[in-house]
Design a protein around this motif. Structure first.
Motif, short mmCIF file in Angstrom:
data_model
loop_
_atom_site.label_atom_id
_atom_site.label_comp_id
_atom_site.label_asym_id
_atom_site.label_seq_id
_atom_site.Cartn_x
_atom_site.Cartn_y
_atom_site.Cartn_z
N LEU A 33 24.18 38.38 -12.45
CA LEU A 33 24.71 39.70 -12.82
C LEU A 33 24.75 39.92 -14.33
O LEU A 33 24.84 41.06 -14.79
N SER A 34 24.69 38.85 -15.10
CA SER A 34 24.78 39.01 -16.56
C SER A 34 23.39 39.04 -17.22
O SER A 34 23.28 39.15 -18.43
N LYS A 35 22.34 38.93 -16.42
CA LYS A 35 21.00 38.80 -16.99
C LYS A 35 20.13 40.03 -16.74
O LYS A 35 20.25 40.71 -15.73
N ARG A 36 19.21 40.25 -17.70
CA ARG A 36 18.19 41.29 -17.55
C ARG A 36 16.89 40.68 -18.07
O ARG A 36 16.89 40.03 -19.11
N TYR A 37 15.83 40.91 -17.35
CA TYR A 37 14.56 40.27 -17.71
C TYR A 37 13.43 41.28 -17.80
O TYR A 37 13.49 42.36 -17.22
N GLN A 38 12.39 40.86 -18.50
CA GLN A 38 11.10 41.55 -18.40
C GLN A 38 10.14 40.56 -17.77
O GLN A 38 10.07 39.40 -18.19
N VAL A 39 9.42 41.02 -16.76
CA VAL A 39 8.51 40.13 -16.04
C VAL A 39 7.12 40.77 -16.01
O VAL A 39 6.91 41.78 -15.36
N PRO A 40 6.16 40.17 -16.73
CA PRO A 40 4.80 40.70 -16.67
C PRO A 40 4.15 40.30 -15.34
O PRO A 40 4.28 39.16 -14.90
N TYR A 41 3.48 41.26 -14.71
CA TYR A 41 2.81 40.96 -13.44
C TYR A 41 1.71 41.98 -13.21
O TYR A 41 1.94 43.18 -13.35
N LYS A 42 0.53 41.50 -12.88
CA LYS A 42 -0.62 42.38 -12.60
C LYS A 42 -0.88 43.41 -13.71
O LYS A 42 -1.14 44.58 -13.44
#
Length: 202
Positions: free
Chosen positions: A117-126
């Motif tokens: 709940l305390s995390k935010r991410y950027q995830v590269p995909y396709k």
């Protein structure tokens, strides 16, 4: 707007293939918004279909829920997409289903039930970048308002298309960066998947 007109508008946008594959389900909105040349969708995106038995249409096995997305007439990429997933793992399904409608410049937000709940991410995909966030405010709409600093009361007077326009306009300009992780790192970090049926009154 007549159904055929709505279909004609959709056919000239990035939603066309998704519509023809029967993936745009339970729409609260599916058609022109108040912004010129924009088609909006709010509903569910079918990710995996159940095997068909004869002529029986069965509900999909997996969906991305509370979807908010928009497309521009004459353009083949979605500039904005947001939705809710029970598990981070299904990001792969979303990316594969959206496929050629994704672009490096689009803004794609996925609120996942099983990330810290305390995390935010950027995830590269396709070839696209997904913003992956926990779901805290119970709905994707509320989460997007919170994330984009939009005032709920100011949007109350707008219709469904107007609300989507306000969120999409702000989301397209969103340029905050979070920690970047790979999809496989995300799989290791994610928590157990909640059973969506537990604690529901029978």
């Amino acid at each position: 707007m007549t159904e055929t007109l709505a279909h004609k508008e959709i056919d000239d946008t990035a939603f066309a293939r998704l519509e023809h594959e029967g993936r745009l389900l339970n729409p609260v909105l599916k058609g022109l918004t108040n912004r010129f040349g924009r088609v909006g969708f709010r509903g569910e995106l079918a990710l995996r279909f159940a095997p068909k038995l004869a002529d029986e249409a069965r509900p999909p096995e997996l969906t991305c829920d509370q979807v908010m997305a928009c497309a521009t007439i004459g353009e083949k990429h979605l500039p904005f997409f947001a939705g809710y997933l029970l598990s981070f793992e299904y990001l792969k399904d979303v990316a594969e289903v959206l496929g050629d409608t994704l672009s490096a410049g689009g803004k794609y937000f996925l609120f996942c039930d099983n990330i810290d709940l305390s995390k935010r991410y950027q995830v590269p995909y396709k070839g696209a970048m997904f913003y992956v966030l926990p779901i805290l405010e119970s709905t994707v709409y509320n989460e997007m308002l919170e994330l984009l600093y939009l005032e709920k009361n100011e949007l109350k007077k707008k219709d469904t298309g107007g609300k989507l326009d306000a969120v999409a306009d702000a989301a397209i300009k969103f340029d905050v960066t979070f920690d970047t992780i790979t999809y496989s790192e995300g799989l290791e970090l994610m928590g157990p998947v909640r059973n969506p049926n537990e604690n529901r009154p029978v």
